[in-house]
Write an enzyme that holds these catalytic residues in place. Structure first.
Site, PDB file in Angstrom:
ATOM      1  N   ASP A 164      -5.020 -16.584  12.782  1.00 44.78           N
ATOM      2  CA  ASP A 164      -4.672 -17.099  14.113  1.00 44.78           C
ATOM      3  C   ASP A 164      -3.156 -17.220  14.332  1.00 44.78           C
ATOM      4  O   ASP A 164      -2.687 -17.298  15.462  1.00 44.78           O
ATOM      5  CB  ASP A 164      -5.334 -18.465  14.352  1.00 44.78           C
ATOM      6  CG  ASP A 164      -6.847 -18.351  14.434  1.00 44.78           C
ATOM      7  OD1 ASP A 164      -7.346 -17.232  14.624  1.00 44.78           O
ATOM      8  OD2 ASP A 164      -7.523 -19.382  14.298  1.00 44.78           O
ATOM      9  N   ARG A 213     -17.609 -19.528  20.829  1.00 47.53           N
ATOM     10  CA  ARG A 213     -18.030 -19.105  19.495  1.00 47.53           C
ATOM     11  C   ARG A 213     -18.518 -20.303  18.654  1.00 47.53           C
ATOM     12  O   ARG A 213     -19.463 -20.200  17.878  1.00 47.53           O
ATOM     13  CB  ARG A 213     -16.828 -18.431  18.823  1.00 47.53           C
ATOM     14  CG  ARG A 213     -16.986 -18.172  17.363  1.00 47.53           C
ATOM     15  CD  ARG A 213     -17.889 -16.993  17.089  1.00 47.53           C
ATOM     16  NE  ARG A 213     -18.213 -16.887  15.690  1.00 47.53           N
ATOM     17  CZ  ARG A 213     -19.026 -15.985  15.170  1.00 47.53           C
ATOM     18  NH1 ARG A 213     -19.595 -15.101  15.955  1.00 47.53           N
ATOM     19  NH2 ARG A 213     -19.273 -15.945  13.898  1.00 47.53           N
ATOM     20  N   ASP A 232     -15.850 -11.120  19.705  1.00 45.87           N
ATOM     21  CA  ASP A 232     -14.645 -11.524  20.400  1.00 45.87           C
ATOM     22  C   ASP A 232     -13.896 -10.265  20.733  1.00 45.87           C
ATOM     23  O   ASP A 232     -14.252  -9.201  20.244  1.00 45.87           O
ATOM     24  CB  ASP A 232     -13.783 -12.406  19.489  1.00 45.87           C
ATOM     25  CG  ASP A 232     -13.744 -13.829  19.975  1.00 45.87           C
ATOM     26  OD1 ASP A 232     -13.325 -14.023  21.127  1.00 45.87           O
ATOM     27  OD2 ASP A 232     -14.125 -14.728  19.212  1.00 45.87           O
ATOM     28  N   LYS A 264      -8.439 -27.777  18.027  1.00 46.89           N
ATOM     29  CA  LYS A 264      -9.670 -27.242  18.631  1.00 46.89           C
ATOM     30  C   LYS A 264     -10.721 -26.964  17.560  1.00 46.89           C
ATOM     31  O   LYS A 264     -11.883 -27.348  17.701  1.00 46.89           O
ATOM     32  CB  LYS A 264      -9.336 -25.933  19.366  1.00 46.89           C
ATOM     33  CG  LYS A 264     -10.546 -25.086  19.724  1.00 46.89           C
ATOM     34  CD  LYS A 264     -10.170 -23.828  20.461  1.00 46.89           C
ATOM     35  CE  LYS A 264      -9.838 -22.657  19.577  1.00 46.89           C
ATOM     36  NZ  LYS A 264     -10.997 -21.972  18.959  1.00 46.89           N
ATOM     37  N   ASN A 265     -10.287 -26.284  16.494  1.00 43.84           N
ATOM     38  CA  ASN A 265     -11.273 -25.838  15.505  1.00 43.84           C
ATOM     39  C   ASN A 265     -11.751 -26.954  14.587  1.00 43.84           C
ATOM     40  O   ASN A 265     -12.574 -26.731  13.709  1.00 43.84           O
ATOM     41  CB  ASN A 265     -10.737 -24.641  14.716  1.00 43.84           C
ATOM     42  CG  ASN A 265     -10.677 -23.407  15.599  1.00 43.84           C
ATOM     43  OD1 ASN A 265     -11.252 -23.398  16.681  1.00 43.84           O
ATOM     44  ND2 ASN A 265      -9.969 -22.381  15.154  1.00 43.84           N
TER      45      ASN A 265
HETATM   46  N1  EPU Z   1     -17.909 -13.148   8.424  1.00 49.04           N
HETATM   47  C1  EPU Z   1     -18.983 -12.404   8.017  1.00 49.04           C
HETATM   48  N2  EPU Z   1     -20.229 -12.991   8.020  1.00 49.04           N
HETATM   49  C2  EPU Z   1     -20.425 -14.279   8.409  1.00 49.04           C
HETATM   50  C3  EPU Z   1     -19.311 -15.048   8.818  1.00 49.04           C
HETATM   51  C4  EPU Z   1     -18.054 -14.450   8.821  1.00 49.04           C
HETATM   52  O1  EPU Z   1     -18.842 -11.239   7.692  1.00 49.04           O
HETATM   53  O2  EPU Z   1     -21.578 -14.744   8.374  1.00 49.04           O
HETATM   54  C5  EPU Z   1     -16.571 -12.531   8.443  1.00 49.04           C
HETATM   55  C6  EPU Z   1     -16.045 -12.393   9.874  1.00 49.04           C
HETATM   56  O3  EPU Z   1     -16.505 -11.218  10.489  1.00 49.04           O
HETATM   57  C7  EPU Z   1     -14.561 -12.375   9.668  1.00 49.04           C
HETATM   58  C8  EPU Z   1     -14.364 -13.349   8.520  1.00 49.04           C
HETATM   59  O4  EPU Z   1     -15.641 -13.410   7.870  1.00 49.04           O
HETATM   60  O5  EPU Z   1     -14.115 -11.100   9.280  1.00 49.04           O
HETATM   61  C9  EPU Z   1     -13.882 -14.716   8.941  1.00 49.04           C
HETATM   62  O6  EPU Z   1     -14.877 -15.390   9.655  1.00 49.04           O
HETATM   63  P1  EPU Z   1     -15.078 -16.987   9.602  1.00 49.04           P
HETATM   64  O7  EPU Z   1     -16.540 -17.248   9.553  1.00 49.04           O
HETATM   65  O8  EPU Z   1     -14.212 -17.530   8.517  1.00 49.04           O
HETATM   66  O9  EPU Z   1     -14.484 -17.402  10.986  1.00 49.04           O
HETATM   67  P2  EPU Z   1     -15.169 -18.219  12.166  1.00 49.04           P
HETATM   68  O10 EPU Z   1     -15.766 -19.474  11.648  1.00 49.04           O
HETATM   69  O11 EPU Z   1     -16.024 -17.324  12.985  1.00 49.04           O
HETATM   70  C10 EPU Z   1     -12.977 -19.575  12.614  1.00 49.04           C
HETATM   71  C11 EPU Z   1     -12.119 -19.906  13.812  1.00 49.04           C
HETATM   72  C12 EPU Z   1     -11.311 -18.696  14.231  1.00 49.04           C
HETATM   73  C13 EPU Z   1     -10.473 -18.216  13.065  1.00 49.04           C
HETATM   74  C14 EPU Z   1     -11.391 -17.936  11.856  1.00 49.04           C
HETATM   75  C15 EPU Z   1     -10.634 -17.543  10.607  1.00 49.04           C
HETATM   76  C16 EPU Z   1     -13.444 -21.520  15.000  1.00 49.04           C
HETATM   77  C17 EPU Z   1     -14.245 -21.851  16.205  1.00 49.04           C
HETATM   78  N3  EPU Z   1     -12.976 -20.298  14.925  1.00 49.04           N
HETATM   79  O12 EPU Z   1     -13.888 -18.558  13.036  1.00 49.04           O
HETATM   80  O13 EPU Z   1     -10.434 -19.172  15.253  1.00 49.04           O
HETATM   81  O14 EPU Z   1      -9.790 -17.036  13.432  1.00 49.04           O
HETATM   82  O15 EPU Z   1     -12.146 -19.133  11.538  1.00 49.04           O
HETATM   83  O16 EPU Z   1      -9.714 -18.527  10.241  1.00 49.04           O
HETATM   84  O17 EPU Z   1     -13.229 -22.359  14.129  1.00 49.04           O
HETATM   85  C18 EPU Z   1      -9.381 -19.187  17.373  1.00 49.04           C
HETATM   86  O18 EPU Z   1      -9.292 -20.406  17.268  1.00 49.04           O
HETATM   87  O19 EPU Z   1      -8.809 -18.542  18.282  1.00 49.04           O
HETATM   88  C19 EPU Z   1     -10.211 -18.443  16.416  1.00 49.04           C
HETATM   89  C20 EPU Z   1     -10.635 -17.212  16.643  1.00 49.04           C
END
Ligand code: EPU
Length: 424
Positions: A311, A97, A121, A26-27
């Site tokens: 995850d 997201r 979330d 998915k991601n």
């Molecule tokens: N963060 C910040 N500022 C930002 C971006 C992120 O503070 O501008 C913080 C977040 O609050 C969090 C951490 O950095 O504490 C991780 O965030 P990241 O940006 O790495 O995650 P994401 O891109 O929002 C993706 C996956 C998530 C997975 C995370 C971490 C997708 C769509 N989502 O989220 O997957 O948990 O990386 O590996 O790719 C899921 O698939 O169920 C899911 C939640």
């Protein structure tokens, strides 16, 4: 049956046996789909999971101007004619997201974008400050009003960006923006998950110039708009779905062959699973998984890749709930991501949380009860918990599971689980 009216019931009936095909991630696929905004032509993406988030992303991209169809359930064909409206409306953004991933491609291609602010979330806030700061360093101007962010930049320029934290989404947005920027963009402390490697490989097939793929130092040399073209690509396998079937086998017992699983993308978590007593054998076409009589406890901490992904954590805590011994689990990404613990406690798990730590004391068996799925991964963990519980476990909130799992129920049934979807 409409998703909202469904529950999943699971009963423990002993070991699982057989083969499970692990679908595409998915991601990864959601980001590939968003990246197809960058160039005109017809893209074909294979190994696509049949999940609700792909449907929602298709709706979002269709609203922006792409034409999308699925000749097969595991294939998405995207036609980009260049006639794009760079607006991502609230009704679609709030459902997924990964809609934030249209920001980089639309800004760099169209020069402006209007995007509803993505929400949080159930496991906590999801800020986008790193995305915004990085794009500002590349020359973008942002305005926030009435729940929307508006970004403009006639043409982005290269910049040297060092992240405080290797954010997955921010790395993806900056790379997809930089491929059409003027000059060289360097991203230090970039995230390097397998799904990001997949996105970079997709962009390179499109004609992008990216060095350092798979490392935390990415160097992107922008090309002119007309130099990128459509391509065909096969999505990388889903390491979180693979871990879900490992967890299912771990608590139910038995032996599974996970076809299409990619063990090299899961090295750290597989090491922890081995510590817990799992026998894991890489195969030319996947991974063989065999469960011990009883799992052993081991401490686990989540970290950005190559560390253990957040995850996996609901699955790991579920496994530890029935393991022999006591384990400490530490969450380093989303401090609030423990909500499913209350549900596991309802099934008889002995877990205490304190801040971003959980202490899990294994019990021999859980005890079936109605439980709720609060997000995709927590929902899958409830299904796994049901396989470890005496009696029937009924899981509601199935629409969360359907966002990220391609026929979890059917795949588990095929290897001997007593599991079905029933009207709520
Ligand atoms: N963060 C910040 N500022 C930002 C971006 C992120 O503070 O501008 C913080 C977040 O609050 C969090 C951490 O950095 O504490 C991780 O965030 P990241 O940006 O790495 O995650 P994401 O891109 O929002 C993706 C996956 C998530 C997975 C995370 C971490 C997708 C769509 N989502 O989220 O997957 O948990 O990386 O590996 O790719 C899921 O698939 O169920 C899911 C939640």
């Amino acid at each position: 049956m409409p998703e909202a009216e469904c529950c999943i019931t699971v009963r423990n009936i002993g070991p699982l046996q057989g083969e499970v095909f692990v679908p595409g991630a998915k991601n990864a696929v959601l980001k590939l789909m968003a990246a197809s905004l960058l160039a005109d032509g017809v893209f074909e993406i294979a190994n696509v999971p049949d999940i609700a988030d792909v449907t929602i992303m298709s709706e979002l991209l269709t609203a922006i101007g792409l034409r999308i169809h699925r000749p097969e359930p595991d294939t998405v064909v995207i036609e980009n004619t260049g006639d794009l409206t760079p607006v991502a409306p609230y009704e679609l953004v709030e459902r997924i997201r990964a809609s934030i991933n249209v920001l980089g491609p639309l800004l760099t291609r169209c020069g402006h974008v209007r995007l509803s602010m993505p929400g949080g979330d159930d496991f906590g806030a999801r800020p986008i400050d790193l995305h915004v700061k990085g794009l500002e360093a590349m020359g973008a101007e942002f305005k926030f009003a009435h729940g929307y962010l508006e970004a403009t930049a006639e043409r982005l320029h290269g910049a040297h960006i060092t992240f405080d934290f290797p954010s997955v989404g921010a790395t993806e947005n900056l790379v997809t923006a930089a491929v059409l920027a003027d000059g060289v963009t360097i991203i230090d402390n970039a995230a390097r998950e397998p799904e990001i490697i997949d996105l970079c490989n997709f962009l390179v097939k499109m004609g992008a110039r990216i060095e350092g793929i798979g490392t935390s130092h990415l160097r992107v040399t922008g090309v002119e708009r007309g130099r990128l073209h459509a391509c065909s690509h096969e999505t990388v396998p889903d390491r979180i779905q693979a871990a879900t079937y490992i967890a299912a086998c771990a608590v139910a017992g038995g032996e599974l062959d996970l076809l299409n699983a990619q063990p090299t993308h899961m090295a750290m978590v597989l090491a922890r699973f081995r510590d817990m007593g799992m026998e894991l054998t890489p195969l030319p076409y996947g991974l063989r998984v065999a469960a011990p009589d009883r799992l052993r406890s081991t401490d686990v901490a989540t970290l950005p890749y190559p560390g253990i992904a957040t995850d996996y954590k609901p699955l790991i805590i579920t496994m530890l709930s029935v393991a022999e011994g006591v384990a400490i689990v530490t969450e380093n990404l989303y401090p609030g991501r423990f909500r499913y613990v209350e549900e596991l406690q309802r099934l008889g798990a002995d877990i205490r949380t304190d801040g971003h730590h959980a202490v899990v004391r294994g019990v021999p068996r859980l005890s079936g009860a109605p439980v709720k799925s609060h997000d995709i991964r927590a929902g899958a963990a409830m299904v796994v918990a049901g396989l470890a519980a005496e009696g029937t476990t009924t899981i509601s909130g199935v629409h969360h599971i359907d966002r990220g799992y391609d026929d979890l129920v059917g795949r588990l049934r095929a290897v001997g689980a007593d599991i079905e979807r029933v009207p709520a």
